[in-house]
Design a protein around this motif. Structure first.
Motif, mmCIF file in Angstrom:
data_model
loop_
_atom_site.group_PDB
_atom_site.id
_atom_site.type_symbol
_atom_site.label_atom_id
_atom_site.label_comp_id
_atom_site.label_asym_id
_atom_site.label_seq_id
_atom_site.Cartn_x
_atom_site.Cartn_y
_atom_site.Cartn_z
ATOM 1 N N ALA A 31 -6.148 -49.320 -27.439
ATOM 2 C CA ALA A 31 -7.416 -48.993 -26.789
ATOM 3 C C ALA A 31 -8.602 -49.277 -27.706
ATOM 4 O O ALA A 31 -9.668 -49.697 -27.238
ATOM 5 N N GLN A 34 -9.266 -52.897 -27.457
ATOM 6 C CA GLN A 34 -9.940 -53.168 -26.191
ATOM 7 C C GLN A 34 -11.402 -52.718 -26.236
ATOM 8 O O GLN A 34 -12.299 -53.404 -25.735
ATOM 9 N N GLY A 35 -11.632 -51.544 -26.823
ATOM 10 C CA GLY A 35 -12.990 -51.028 -26.921
ATOM 11 C C GLY A 35 -13.876 -51.916 -27.777
ATOM 12 O O GLY A 35 -15.047 -52.138 -27.456
ATOM 13 N N LEU A 37 -13.478 -55.119 -28.168
ATOM 14 C CA LEU A 37 -13.748 -56.304 -27.351
ATOM 15 C C LEU A 37 -14.868 -56.024 -26.357
ATOM 16 O O LEU A 37 -15.773 -56.853 -26.171
ATOM 17 N N TRP A 38 -14.822 -54.858 -25.715
ATOM 18 C CA TRP A 38 -15.860 -54.497 -24.745
ATOM 19 C C TRP A 38 -17.235 -54.452 -25.413
ATOM 20 O O TRP A 38 -18.218 -54.944 -24.852
ATOM 21 N N GLY A 51 -15.883 -58.869 -17.860
ATOM 22 C CA GLY A 51 -15.563 -57.953 -18.944
ATOM 23 C C GLY A 51 -14.321 -57.141 -18.657
ATOM 24 O O GLY A 51 -13.454 -56.953 -19.522
ATOM 25 N N VAL A 52 -14.215 -56.643 -17.422
ATOM 26 C CA VAL A 52 -13.034 -55.864 -17.027
ATOM 27 C C VAL A 52 -11.782 -56.724 -17.099
ATOM 28 O O VAL A 52 -10.722 -56.274 -17.553
ATOM 29 N N VAL A 55 -10.631 -57.053 -20.682
ATOM 30 C CA VAL A 55 -10.014 -55.813 -21.163
ATOM 31 C C VAL A 55 -8.579 -55.689 -20.657
ATOM 32 O O VAL A 55 -7.667 -55.340 -21.405
ATOM 33 N N THR A 58 -6.301 -58.356 -22.272
ATOM 34 C CA THR A 58 -6.033 -57.995 -23.668
ATOM 35 C C THR A 58 -4.894 -56.994 -23.764
ATOM 36 O O THR A 58 -3.995 -57.123 -24.603
ATOM 37 N N GLU A 59 -4.916 -55.993 -22.895
ATOM 38 C CA GLU A 59 -3.837 -54.996 -22.908
ATOM 39 C C GLU A 59 -2.493 -55.642 -22.580
ATOM 40 O O GLU A 59 -1.477 -55.360 -23.229
ATOM 41 N N TRP A 112 -11.338 -49.741 -13.166
ATOM 42 C CA TRP A 112 -12.170 -50.111 -14.313
ATOM 43 C C TRP A 112 -13.554 -50.572 -13.859
ATOM 44 O O TRP A 112 -14.569 -50.265 -14.504
ATOM 45 N N LEU A 126 -11.149 -45.704 -22.314
ATOM 46 C CA LEU A 126 -10.024 -46.530 -22.771
ATOM 47 C C LEU A 126 -9.062 -45.707 -23.622
ATOM 48 O O LEU A 126 -7.836 -45.752 -23.432
#
Length: 237
Positions: A31, A34-35, A37-38, A51-52, A55, A58-59, A112, A126
């Protein structure tokens, strides 16, 4: 070993059967990536949908889609009635498995998107979703008997200690998150318990596949619950 493609850490050689307890820590690490990256793409003013998408992808890349495989196998098992164990063990994916995967990803994307457009604290969400969803398998292991005595679910269950101890790493993380971001974090427990109880009841127990399904569906339920908190004015500060 760590339910992900993250590299192993030096000097750490945990037993696979004990990894479930520490999965929330791994989820927190994913997370955070991911955060980050956001936070990096937000100044680029990309469409929120883009953006979503980043995310979510990426996961999937960091976990190798491991738990998503469980979603499909569990759906095939639930649709097979008395032959559920045979269907879940089959490496081929049936129509219900594909449908379940599509449904999950659509709901995940919608959740999301709802939160992002509502300007929720995305890094906090996240982290909360990642940790809560990885407590769900611990509950399933404690509440459901193994469906296959030779499966990974049985192996993990045999290694479990008292549920209080199993939940300790996740509890510390969630307690810290609630202190840092607010008590709304703790509402994720409602989604996790409902999803876990439902799947354990429908299957009559748990398996390695269903543990993955419990994790993924719990994450999706958490997103929509947090979105509802925002929509009703409860306030994610």
């Amino acid at each position: 070993m760590f339910y992900s493609r993250l590299p192993t850490l030096p000097l750490l050689r945990p037993r696979f059967g004990r990894i479930a307890r520490f999965a929330p820590l791994v989820g927190g690490a994913i997370a955070l990536i991911q955060g980050l990256l956001w936070q990096l793409v937000e100044p680029l003013h990309l469409p929120i949908t883009s953006g979503v998408t980043l995310v979510m992808v990426t996961e999937m890349g960091l976990t190798g889609g491991l738990h998503l495989d469980g979603v499909m196998d569990t759906a095939d098992g639930l649709s097979a009635g008395p032959a559920r164990l045979k269907a879940m063990a089959d490496s081929r994916v049936g129509a219900m498995g594909v449908t379940a995967m599509a449904t999950l990803l659509l709901l995940r994307f919608g959740g999301w998107l709802w939160l992002a457009e509502a300007e929720a604290p995305m890094v906090a969400v996240l982290l909360a979703v990642a940790v809560w969803s990885r407590t769900a398998p611990l509950l399933a292991l404690a509440w459901g008997p193994p469906l296959r005595m030779e499966g990974s679910g049985a192996h993990h269950a045999a290694q479990q200690q008292a549920l209080t101890w199993e939940l300790l790493p996740a509890s510390l993380l969630l307690g810290g998150l609630s202190l840092g971001f607010g008590p709304w974090i703790l509402l994720g427990s409602v989604a996790v318990m409902m999803v876990t109880l439902l799947l354990v009841r429908l299957l009559g127990g748990q398996s390695g596949d269903s543990l993955g399904a419990v994790l993924e569906w719990s994450a999706t339920a958490c997103l929509w619950l947090y979105g509802l908190v925002l929509a009703t004015g409860a306030g994610v500060a």
